[in-house]
Motif scaffolding. Sequence first.
Motif, PDB file in Angstrom:
ATOM      1  N   ILE A 628      14.770  -4.962 -60.749  1.00 26.51           N
ATOM      2  CA  ILE A 628      14.694  -3.507 -60.793  1.00 26.51           C
ATOM      3  C   ILE A 628      16.026  -2.968 -61.270  1.00 26.51           C
ATOM      4  O   ILE A 628      17.055  -3.191 -60.649  1.00 26.51           O
ATOM      5  CB  ILE A 628      14.392  -2.928 -59.395  1.00 26.51           C
ATOM      6  CG1 ILE A 628      13.121  -3.573 -58.840  1.00 26.51           C
ATOM      7  CG2 ILE A 628      14.240  -1.428 -59.461  1.00 26.51           C
ATOM      8  CD1 ILE A 628      12.770  -3.114 -57.465  1.00 26.51           C
ATOM      9  N   GLU A 632      15.067   2.345 -63.869  1.00 33.16           N
ATOM     10  CA  GLU A 632      13.682   2.237 -63.433  1.00 33.16           C
ATOM     11  C   GLU A 632      13.495   2.832 -62.045  1.00 33.16           C
ATOM     12  O   GLU A 632      12.527   3.543 -61.799  1.00 33.16           O
ATOM     13  CB  GLU A 632      13.258   0.766 -63.432  1.00 33.16           C
ATOM     14  CG  GLU A 632      13.122   0.201 -64.833  1.00 33.16           C
ATOM     15  CD  GLU A 632      13.760  -1.158 -64.972  1.00 33.16           C
ATOM     16  OE1 GLU A 632      14.418  -1.381 -66.000  1.00 33.16           O
ATOM     17  OE2 GLU A 632      13.635  -1.973 -64.044  1.00 33.16           O
ATOM     18  N   LEU A 633      14.445   2.530 -61.198  1.00 38.02           N
ATOM     19  CA  LEU A 633      14.349   3.057 -59.844  1.00 38.02           C
ATOM     20  C   LEU A 633      14.341   4.580 -59.879  1.00 38.02           C
ATOM     21  O   LEU A 633      13.488   5.244 -59.251  1.00 38.02           O
ATOM     22  CB  LEU A 633      15.529   2.544 -59.010  1.00 38.02           C
ATOM     23  CG  LEU A 633      15.432   2.867 -57.528  1.00 38.02           C
ATOM     24  CD1 LEU A 633      14.248   2.150 -56.920  1.00 38.02           C
ATOM     25  CD2 LEU A 633      16.712   2.481 -56.818  1.00 38.02           C
TER      26      LEU A 633
ATOM     27  N   MET B   1      10.211  -5.468 -59.204  1.00 34.82           N
ATOM     28  CA  MET B   1       9.749  -4.313 -59.994  1.00 34.82           C
ATOM     29  C   MET B   1       8.247  -4.100 -59.821  1.00 34.82           C
ATOM     30  O   MET B   1       7.779  -2.983 -59.657  1.00 34.82           O
ATOM     31  CB  MET B   1      10.068  -4.586 -61.473  1.00 34.82           C
ATOM     32  CG  MET B   1       9.850  -3.378 -62.361  1.00 34.82           C
ATOM     33  SD  MET B   1      11.080  -2.113 -62.043  1.00 34.82           S
ATOM     34  CE  MET B   1      10.066  -0.668 -62.021  1.00 34.82           C
TER      35      MET B   1
END
Lengths: 801, 113, 141
Positions: A628, A632-633, B1
């Motif tokens: 991550i 993106e977070l 993710m």
Amino acid sequence: MSLLHLAIISPLLLAIFIPMLYKAFRNIHTGWFVLPLPILLFSYLLTYLSATTNQQTVAETLNWIPSLGINFTAKVDGLGLLFALLITGIGSLVVLYSIYYLGKEKEKLGNFYVYLLMFMGAMLGVVLSDNLIVMYGFWELTSFSSFLLIGYWYHREKSRYGAQKSMMITVFGGLAMLGGIILLYNMTGSFSITEIVSQSGDIFNHPLFVPALLCILLGAFTKSAQFPFHIWLPDAMEAPTPVSAYLHSATMVKAGIYLVARLTPVFGESPVWLWLIAGFGIVTLFWGSFSAVKQTDLKAILAFSTVSQLGMIMSMLGIGAAALHYETLDDNIFTVATTAAIFHLINHATFKGSLFMVVGIVDHETGTRDIRKLGGLMNFMPITFTLSIIGAFSMAGLPPFNGFLSKEMFFTAMVRVLELDIFSLDTFGILFPVLAWIASIFTFIYSMILVFKTFTGKYQPEKLDKKPHEAPFGMLISPIILASLVLIIFFFPNLLSQSIIAPAMASILPSLLETGKEFIVHIYFWHGFTIELFMTFGVIVLGVLLYLTKDKWKKVYGLFPEKLALNKAYDGILAGMQSGSYRLTSSYMNGSIRSYLVYIFGFFILILGTSLFAKGAFKMDTSNVASIGIYELLLAIFIVIGTVSILFSKSRLASIIILGAVGYMVSLFYAIFRAPDLALTQLTIETISVALFLVCFYHLPELKKEEAGMSFKLTNAVISVGVGAIVTLIALSAHSNKLFDSISKYYVENTYTEAAGKNMVNVILVDFRGFDTLFEITVLAIASLGIYGMIKLRSTRRKEG
Amino acid sequence: MEILMAFVVGILFMTATYLMLSKSLLRIIVGTGILSHGAHLLLLTMGGLKRGAAPLLGENAEAYTDPLPQALILTAIVISFGVTAFFLVLAYRAYQELGTDNLEKMRGTEGNE
Amino acid sequence: MRTTNNVILQTSIKILLFFIVLYSVYIFTAGHYYPGGGFIGGLMTAGAIVLLLIAYDIKTVAKILPVNYRILTAVGLIFAIGTSAGALLFNVPFLTHAFGHVVIPVLGDISLHTATLFDLGVYFVVVGVTMTIIQTIGEDE
């Protein structure tokens, strides 16, 4: 596909061309194009006669769905051939008759002959199929074509009512029969009748045996108009008379009898079978003849008479099954019932067919079928009168007509019931001869009414629409042929016995025959002074007496209250089911989208949740996840905030703009996840969508007040949280359970070599999966046309509401 | 993710469902829009994320991300645009004719015309 | 669309429009090798026309671009189905594509592909559909 298959479907094939022929040759009666086919088929089927007489069967198989054991196996044996000959033989005569009955100027002949041919093909399919599922298909097609033919004059309310009633009742029975067929399949693992018959000994004690039997009998009883399902047949008389003669007396209503005969080897040894068939048959016989006497419409008399005769054949088949309990043929006295059933089946077709045609002639030439208006026609129509005498006397069971022979055999069979010592027939069995005898008296009475009320008595020209005269010769040919058969069969009954009746019996009672043997059928005129003969004398004497004193005892019919009539019950049930199902449906289909969505989402949660846990599919595997990044977070957080804030936004404009913003963030996600095509598409689509939304609401009238934010609803919240949770769980499990490799490898490897492209996504869209794209743009085009239609093609604006 | 995305998708679905259960036509349409975003991301996540270069052979990479979900999603995006537009115009016309976008009020007019 | 005094938008759009359309055509043609294709190209062209609609009113745009978008949709569908069905003439299954290289003076080596024709159909349909929708709503009183 063999010639036999072709013969079965040839009427259906011809039906395709009938409308064209009808349009092309308006001056020629369409019936002339139809007529050659049944004659041809009849002659073709006659060639099988030598084979079946020698106890052979001919079977041809056409594979249809072999994996399910459903194949179109056409099989000709004694029973099937008998029915097939009846269908094509009577069919030829009926077509010939209809050419004169239906005028080519007024009637929609194209439709009529399409329906008739459809019926003929379907009926041939029923009697010549060895596979139960195929037979079921043809069976329903006969109901369907019967519906169309009864409703042929659809502008008449009664035709529509009769058509609907026959459809409801016969299709109800047909569905029950399908259930029975499937139960049989469960027991034997086969749909083939031959196969099932060979296993009949094993399934006798199966728990599903009786349910299967009941379901099949329901189909047979509704089709063959057995009490209490007979109520559709009198209403079916709204059909044109050729149709009544063909479907509703000679062929279709005998499909039930065919089914019973065909499956006797399977079920015959069961006491339930014997009692139900014989019992319902004899009750139908009595009730039909009893009701026929009070009718005033000639066709109604014939309808109830058909009901009663069908009951008679049915009861004989039931009693005939008792023969299966005797080991040898020599001392078997019960096969006579089966012989009588088949013999009467043929006789009934001849005399009832001719009577229907006679009634059609009377109707055609005088304009009415009401016996209160008719009378004294003897002098105007001598030939028709003679024909009706032959038919009616045969029906009443008088010599020298074929009805006498089969009636005598019927009495023999019924009297022999007294000698049966199984299934407590020795006590209740006495009912059979008694009811048979009483019914025969009524049969005698209505046969007399049919002839003498129409042709003798006072001539009442003032009540008739037309001046009566003899029918044209063409219309008389068919009844004359049938009436001659009535006489010929009486004098030479044994023409039929070894060639047709014995092979048919071999199909019904195969277990009684040793290999190479055949049934010996001999029909006698004269039995000596036996009890049967005295019964006939009694019928004649009492019948004449009661006929003459009819007006005195007619009040008996007043004893049955109208309210209890079966027709009322049928109408009541139909209306009740309609209102009941309306109430049931409207209880959950309440017109609110929200409720529907609640059902949909509720089931979504329930089914996916249950299967997820019942199958143990839920798994969370964090070992193989992508890293991550900080962007993106952040993106994820923004998306979540954005979406949730829509819930709290008070204005429409704000929610549209937030929706757009979420869309742009999604396209950023696509970019991060290495999907440049998606990102580009999403970006442009989002732009256009927002423009569209705004354009739409730009035009709308001013809002009276800004809408309040959404009020909180617990049910909605629970459901939406449930949906969200389930989707998350599925996403997690799908990520964690990789059962097989991705199929995309093929595309990666072949994009350049096969399609000369480098952008895999685009190549998949336009090449590998081009069909998807083709349909997709079609859907888009349809959507745009729909929008265009909604806006541009509106009807004139109603007053402002 | 993927785990994170699973939760994002779940929240998108949740919001969409809640919006679709409301009475206002516009909210329902916005709900379907969100629902399709959720479904697209779900498809993408299920195919695996960031497993290689973008699916362009010009990249000359060792591995590429799965192109098939992308092709499916591309189709879905365009279709959902068509459907949303259709819904929107339906709502717009209904609003014009009936003067409300409240579904409960619309029900009452059925059969009276 | 309401006519308002959007001088800045109207002036800039005259230049921007050219670039957007040019870029959309590039995106469309490059589709087989680089990101892009009929969908994206079509949407981008449609976006350009929408921008024009916002800057001017609907009647002006109809004068500048006298295109019946419903016909355009139909033409696109015919293109797509035609290229797919054309394969049948060569005795190969529906939707089979062919490709090859042609050397043209000045431009050099060009690779030709029937899939591009199919994609062109998609392009037309997307432009046609989008513009039909927007135009119908926009024209509505």
